[in-house]
Scaffold this active site. Structure first.
Site, PDB file in Angstrom:
ATOM      1  N   SER A  90     111.107  26.785  26.759  1.00  0.00           N
ATOM      2  CA  SER A  90     111.549  26.723  28.149  1.00  0.00           C
ATOM      3  C   SER A  90     110.684  25.696  28.882  1.00  0.00           C
ATOM      4  O   SER A  90     109.501  25.534  28.570  1.00  0.00           O
ATOM      5  CB  SER A  90     111.356  28.100  28.776  1.00  0.00           C
ATOM      6  OG  SER A  90     111.331  28.003  30.169  1.00  0.00           O
ATOM      7  N   GLU A 109     117.552  29.605  32.713  1.00  0.00           N
ATOM      8  CA  GLU A 109     117.576  28.596  31.642  1.00  0.00           C
ATOM      9  C   GLU A 109     118.152  29.193  30.350  1.00  0.00           C
ATOM     10  O   GLU A 109     118.968  28.556  29.677  1.00  0.00           O
ATOM     11  CB  GLU A 109     116.133  28.143  31.410  1.00  0.00           C
ATOM     12  CG  GLU A 109     115.975  26.747  30.872  1.00  0.00           C
ATOM     13  CD  GLU A 109     114.505  26.444  30.615  1.00  0.00           C
ATOM     14  OE1 GLU A 109     113.606  27.104  31.188  1.00  0.00           O
ATOM     15  OE2 GLU A 109     114.250  25.530  29.810  1.00  0.00           O
ATOM     16  N   LYS A 132      93.690  29.352  30.242  1.00  0.00           N
ATOM     17  CA  LYS A 132      94.150  29.110  31.618  1.00  0.00           C
ATOM     18  C   LYS A 132      93.225  28.134  32.334  1.00  0.00           C
ATOM     19  O   LYS A 132      93.636  27.426  33.244  1.00  0.00           O
ATOM     20  CB  LYS A 132      94.232  30.430  32.387  1.00  0.00           C
ATOM     21  CG  LYS A 132      95.348  31.342  31.917  1.00  0.00           C
ATOM     22  CD  LYS A 132      96.709  30.891  32.424  1.00  0.00           C
ATOM     23  CE  LYS A 132      97.828  31.715  31.843  1.00  0.00           C
ATOM     24  NZ  LYS A 132      99.147  31.102  32.041  1.00  0.00           N
ATOM     25  N   CYS A 147      98.392  39.096  26.510  1.00  0.00           N
ATOM     26  CA  CYS A 147      97.271  38.830  27.434  1.00  0.00           C
ATOM     27  C   CYS A 147      96.261  39.968  27.502  1.00  0.00           C
ATOM     28  O   CYS A 147      95.101  39.734  27.823  1.00  0.00           O
ATOM     29  CB  CYS A 147      97.795  38.558  28.831  1.00  0.00           C
ATOM     30  SG  CYS A 147      98.621  36.985  28.918  1.00  0.00           S
ATOM     31  N   GLU A 203     113.242  31.091  34.024  1.00  0.00           N
ATOM     32  CA  GLU A 203     113.397  31.123  32.568  1.00  0.00           C
ATOM     33  C   GLU A 203     114.683  31.860  32.177  1.00  0.00           C
ATOM     34  O   GLU A 203     115.392  31.457  31.258  1.00  0.00           O
ATOM     35  CB  GLU A 203     112.182  31.823  31.954  1.00  0.00           C
ATOM     36  CG  GLU A 203     111.855  31.359  30.562  1.00  0.00           C
ATOM     37  CD  GLU A 203     110.471  31.850  30.137  1.00  0.00           C
ATOM     38  OE1 GLU A 203     109.530  31.039  30.202  1.00  0.00           O
ATOM     39  OE2 GLU A 203     110.326  33.027  29.779  1.00  0.00           O
ATOM     40  N   GLU A 241      94.518  24.959  31.167  1.00  0.00           N
ATOM     41  CA  GLU A 241      95.863  24.711  31.705  1.00  0.00           C
ATOM     42  C   GLU A 241      95.793  24.165  33.131  1.00  0.00           C
ATOM     43  O   GLU A 241      96.456  23.185  33.466  1.00  0.00           O
ATOM     44  CB  GLU A 241      96.688  26.013  31.694  1.00  0.00           C
ATOM     45  CG  GLU A 241      98.122  25.826  32.188  1.00  0.00           C
ATOM     46  CD  GLU A 241      98.905  27.142  32.261  1.00  0.00           C
ATOM     47  OE1 GLU A 241      98.385  28.130  32.804  1.00  0.00           O
ATOM     48  OE2 GLU A 241     100.048  27.166  31.783  1.00  0.00           O
ATOM     49  N   CYS A 277     104.895  30.629  28.901  1.00  0.00           N
ATOM     50  CA  CYS A 277     103.892  30.995  29.904  1.00  0.00           C
ATOM     51  C   CYS A 277     102.474  31.035  29.350  1.00  0.00           C
ATOM     52  O   CYS A 277     101.524  31.109  30.102  1.00  0.00           O
ATOM     53  CB  CYS A 277     104.244  32.315  30.565  1.00  0.00           C
ATOM     54  SG  CYS A 277     104.799  33.558  29.420  1.00  0.00           S
ATOM     55  N   GLU A 327      99.268  17.019  34.823  1.00  0.00           N
ATOM     56  CA  GLU A 327     100.609  17.197  35.406  1.00  0.00           C
ATOM     57  C   GLU A 327     100.658  18.355  36.400  1.00  0.00           C
ATOM     58  O   GLU A 327     101.651  18.514  37.108  1.00  0.00           O
ATOM     59  CB  GLU A 327     101.672  17.379  34.311  1.00  0.00           C
ATOM     60  CG  GLU A 327     101.597  18.635  33.470  1.00  0.00           C
ATOM     61  CD  GLU A 327     100.725  18.487  32.215  1.00  0.00           C
ATOM     62  OE1 GLU A 327      99.784  17.667  32.222  1.00  0.00           O
ATOM     63  OE2 GLU A 327     100.984  19.207  31.237  1.00  0.00           O
TER      64      GLU A 327
HETATM   65 FE1  HC1 Z   1      99.155  36.238  31.059  1.00  0.00          FE
HETATM   66 FE2  HC1 Z   1     100.992  35.164  32.372  1.00  0.00          FE
HETATM   67  S1  HC1 Z   1     101.179  37.169  31.334  1.00  0.00           S
HETATM   68  S2  HC1 Z   1     100.066  34.221  30.516  1.00  0.00           S
HETATM   69  O1  HC1 Z   1      99.625  36.556  29.378  1.00  0.00           O
HETATM   70  O2  HC1 Z   1     102.757  34.623  31.880  1.00  0.00           O
HETATM   71  O3  HC1 Z   1      96.590  34.858  31.083  1.00  0.00           O
HETATM   72  O4  HC1 Z   1      97.939  38.772  32.115  1.00  0.00           O
HETATM   73  O5  HC1 Z   1      98.656  35.693  33.954  1.00  0.00           O
HETATM   74  O6  HC1 Z   1     100.414  32.582  33.876  1.00  0.00           O
HETATM   75  O7  HC1 Z   1     101.941  36.518  34.925  1.00  0.00           O
HETATM   76  C1  HC1 Z   1      97.502  35.483  31.029  1.00  0.00           C
HETATM   77  C2  HC1 Z   1      98.334  37.853  31.655  1.00  0.00           C
HETATM   78  C3  HC1 Z   1      99.263  35.717  32.961  1.00  0.00           C
HETATM   79  C4  HC1 Z   1     100.694  33.586  33.349  1.00  0.00           C
HETATM   80  C5  HC1 Z   1     101.627  35.979  33.993  1.00  0.00           C
END
Ligand code: HC1
Ligand code: SF4
Length: 579
Positions: free
Chosen positions: A328, A285, A367, A512, A282, A370, A308, A375
C-alpha cells in the site's frame, strides 16, 4: 524418557533435553548470559559461550555447561555447589576484566543481565585487570552499538540472521579482536539493517541500545516559541506499566496521558487517531485494487501489503526491490499523524509548521529512522520531529520523579486524540488487517457487520491465514510477523504462488507489542501474550470499534481532506518507496 536428579529432586524429561531445560521444569533457574530460547518458536541461541551455566555432574571430572549438556539416565546434578558458585564467579571476573566499568552511566543500567548476575554473585572487586578490547563506535538514527560492552553471547546474531533473516550481524575476527558487526565493520546505517531493534531487544548488556532522544524532547518543551504535541502508539499503553513494576498486560492508557501532561506537552494526542485514518486510506486502496482485479484488470497488483511498519518497509526496499509497487502507498499512522498535525492542526492553532514540534512515543526503534526520512519533511522541517521509545518515556517519567502507579487517569485531547477500537488493535500482529476488514466489509457490502471480533485473524502463530466472506466475495488474508516469516510470504508472491488478496506484515515478533523499544521482555513470549490480551481488552471497551465511525475522522474528511485516496490525501497521506 530420561530420569535424573537435579538438586536432590527427581526429574523426568524427554531424551535430548539439556540440563538447563530440565532444571527449568522444576523451577531451578540456572543463570546464563548467552542462552536464549524464544518459546513457541524454533529459535534458540546456544553457542555455549559464556560458561556461566556450569553445573556439577556426579562422576564427571569437569563442570558441565548446562545449556550444552544433555540429560542422561540416573544423572546426579548439583546447580549450586560451592565449586559451581566459585567457577561462576571466576567466569564472571574474567568477563568483567574486559568490560568497561561505567555501570552508573550506562543506558542499560538496571536492565543489564551482566550487571544483575554480578550482583547475584556478589562480585565486589575486579580481580583481573589489563588490556581491554576496544572497537569503533557506531551511531545510527535508531541504534547505538558500543561493542566495548559486547560479551559475544551471539544473541543479536540469532535475532538478526535467524528470526529476522536480515543477515546484518555476524562475528568477525579472532580471539581478543572478535566482535559482532556488519560486514567490513561498516556502520549499521550503511548496511541493510532495517532498524527493527530485535537485536537490541535481546542484548543482555549495553552493547546495543537505542539512540536516546529524550533530552531533545525536554529542550522543545522548555522552548516558549514551540507548541509541543505528543502522539502515542497503540502498543505503548499495553507495556509502559511494566517499567514501573506493574504486571505485564496492565493497560495504562489514562496514567500515560496524565504523565505526558505533567511532563509539559501542550497537546496529548493519540497515534490511534491516525491509525483510523490509515484504515480509511488503506481500506479504500484495497477495495479499489480488488474491484479492478474483479473487473479483469491484469495490471493491478494483488495482494496488497500493509505499509505501516518501517522495519518491514526497510526490509522490502533492501531485499525485494522488484516488488516495491505491491505494498500500500499509505504512510504509517506515525507519519500520517505528523502530516495532519503540521497542516490541519497547525492551521487551527494559527502556528507556523516549524513552531509545532511533533513527538511520537513508539514501541519501535525503526520509527526514529522513519521520521528522519527525507520524504517525510517539508523544506527540511520533519512531519514528526522526534520519536522516542516506550523505554525513553519511562525514563522521562522517572526523571520527573512522578509516581506513575498513583497517577490519576486522564483523557487524550481532541481532535487528534479520538480513536476507535480498530485503531488500538494495530498494536498486535493481525490487528491492522482486522481493522481494515471491519471497515472494508461495511464500505464494500453497505451492510453492518454482525460480529466485530475476527478470532480467525488473531493469535501468535508466525504465519496465519483466513478467508473472510465479504457477503459472497471471499477475501483471502495472510498475516506474518517477524521478518523471517514475512520473507516466506514474499517468496510465494514472487513465485506467483500467493493466493492472498491482502497481507499484513509486521517486522517484530508479536507485532508492535514486541517492538525493539518496548520494556525488555528477555525473550519471554508469555509477556507478549499478556500485552496482546490487553490490546484486545482496550478494543472491547471502546464505544466505537470501526475506523470509519470515528467522528473526528469524518470531520477531517469533510473539512479538510475531501475523500479517502482523493487529491489532498494523496499529497499528505501517501508515499513512495525506494529500491
Ligand atoms: Fe505500531 Fe503503527 S501499530 S507501526 O506497530 O501502524 O511502532 O504500536 O504506532 O505508525 O498506529 C509501532 C504500534 C504504531 C504506526 C500505529
Ligand atoms: Fe538486524 Fe534488526 Fe538489529 Fe538491524 S535492527 S541489526 S535488522 S536485528
Amino acid at each position: 524418557i530420561v530420569q535424573l536428579t537435579i538438586d536432590n529432586k527427581k526429574v523426568v524429561v524427554e531424551k535430548g533435553t539439556t540440563i538447563l531445560e530440565a532444571a527449568k521444569t522444576i523451577g531451578v533457574d540456572v543463570p546464563t548470559l548467552c542462552h536464549m530460547k524464544l518459546e513457541d518458536t524454533n529459535f534458540e541461541n546456544k553457542p555455549g559461550g559464556c560458561r556461566v551455566c556450569v553445573v556439577e555432574v556426579e562422576g564427571r571430572r569437569n563442570l558441565a555447561p548446562a545449556c550444552k549438556t544433555e540429560c542422561t539416565e540416573g544423572m546426579m546434578v548439583n546447580t549450586h555447589s560451592v565449586r559451581v558458585v566459585n567457577a561462576r564467579r571466576t567466569v564472571m571476573e574474567l568477563i568483567l576484566s574486559d568490560h568497561p566499568f561505567d555501570c552508573l552511566v550506562c543506558a542499560k543500567s538496571g536492565d543489564c543481565e551482566l550487571q544483575s548476575l554480578a550482583q547475584n554473585l556478589g562480585i565486589r572487586e575486579i580481580k583481573y585487570t589489563g588490556a581491554k578490547s576496544t572497537y569503533k563506535g557506531d551511531e545510527s538514527p535508531a541504534i547505538i552499538r558500543d561493542m566495548d560492552k559486547c560479551i559475544m553471547c551471539r544473541r543479536c546474531e540469532t535475532a538478526c540472521n535467524e528470526v529476522q533473516t536480515v543477515g546484518v550481524l555476524s562475528a568477525i575476527n579472532r580471539g581478543f579482536e572478535s566482535v559482532v558487526a556488519p560486514a567490513f565493520e561498516m556502520d549499521l546505517d550503511h548496511s541493510t539493517c532495517t532498524f527493527c531493534g530485535q537485536c537490541v531487544a535481546v542484548c543482555p548488556t549495553g552493547a546495543l541500545t537505542e539512540r536516546d532522544s529524550s533530552s531533545k524532547v525536554m529542550d522543545a518543551i522548555v522552548n516558549p516559541k514551540k507548541k509541543v504535541i505528543v502522539q502515542t502508539a497503540p502498543a505503548v499503553r499495553a507495556a509502559l506499566g511494566e517499567e514501573f513494576g506493574m504486571e505485564a498486560g496492565t493497560l495504562v492508557t489514562g496514567k500515560m496521558v496524565s504523565a505526558l501532561r505533567k511532563l509539559g506537552f501542550d497537546y496529548v494526542f493519540d497515534t490511534d487517531f491516525a491509525a483510523d485514518l490509515t484504515i480509511m486510506e488503506e481500506g479504500t486502496e484495497l477495495l479499489d485494487r480488488l474491484s479492478k482485479h474483479l473487473a479483469g484488470d491484469k495490471e493491478v497488483k494483488l495482494p496488497i501489503l500493509t505499509s505501516c511498519c518501517p522495519g518491514w518497509v526497510n526490509f522490502f526496499e533492501h531485499q525485494f526491490p522488484e516488488m516495491i509497487d505491491i505494498p500500500s502507498t499509505a504512510k504509517s499512522p506515525q507519519q500520517m499523524f505528523g502530516a495532519i498535525a503540521k497542516t490541519y492542526f497547525a492551521d487551527q492553532l494559527k502556528e507556523k509548521r516549524e513552531d509545532v514540534v511533533v513527538v511520537s512515543v513508539m514501541p519501535c526503534l525503526a520509527k526514529k529512522y522513519e521520521c528522519s526520512r527525507d520524504e517525510f519533511a517539508v523544506d527540511g522541517d520533519p512531519d514528526v520531529n522526534i520519536s522516542i521509545s516506550t523505554r525513553e518515556l519511562a525514563q522521562m517519567i522517572r526523571n520527573a520523579n512522578l509516581n506513575f502507579e498513583a497517577l490519576e487517569e486522564d483523557d487524550f485531547d481532541n481532535p487528534l486524540g479520538e480513536s476507535t477500537g480498530a485503531a488500538v488493535i494495530f498494536g498486535t500482529t493481525g490487528g491492522v488487517i482486522e481493522a481494515a476488514v471491519r471497515t472494508a466489509y461495511e464500505v464494500h457490502t453497505k451492510k453492518p457487520l454482525e460480529r466485530l471480533d475476527f478470532e480467525e485473524l488473531r493469535g501468535m502463530e508466525g504465519i496465519r491465514s483466513a478467508t473472510i466472506d465479504f457477503d459472497g466475495l471471499p477475501i483471502n488474508i495472510g498475516i506474518a510477523h517477524g521478518l523471517g516469516n514475512a520473507r516466506k510470504l514474499l517468496e510465494d508472491i514472487k513465485a506467483g504462488k500467493s493466493q492472498f488478496h491482502a497481507i499484513e506484515i509486521m517486522a517484530c515478533p508479536g507485532g508492535c507489542i514486541g517492538g525493539g523499544g518496548q520494556p525488555y521482555h528477555h525473550g519471554n513470549m508469555e509477556i507478549l501474550k499478556k500485552r496482546q490480551k490487553a490490546i484486545y481488552e482496550e478494543d472491547k471497551g471502546k464505544t466505537l470499534r470501526k475506523s470509519h465511525e470515528n467522528p473526528f475522522i469524518q470531520k477531517l474528511y469533510a473539512e479538510f481532506l475531501g475523500e479517502p485516496c482523493g487529491h489532498k490525501s494523496h499529497e499528505l497521506l501517501h508515499t513512495h518507496y525506494y529500491d
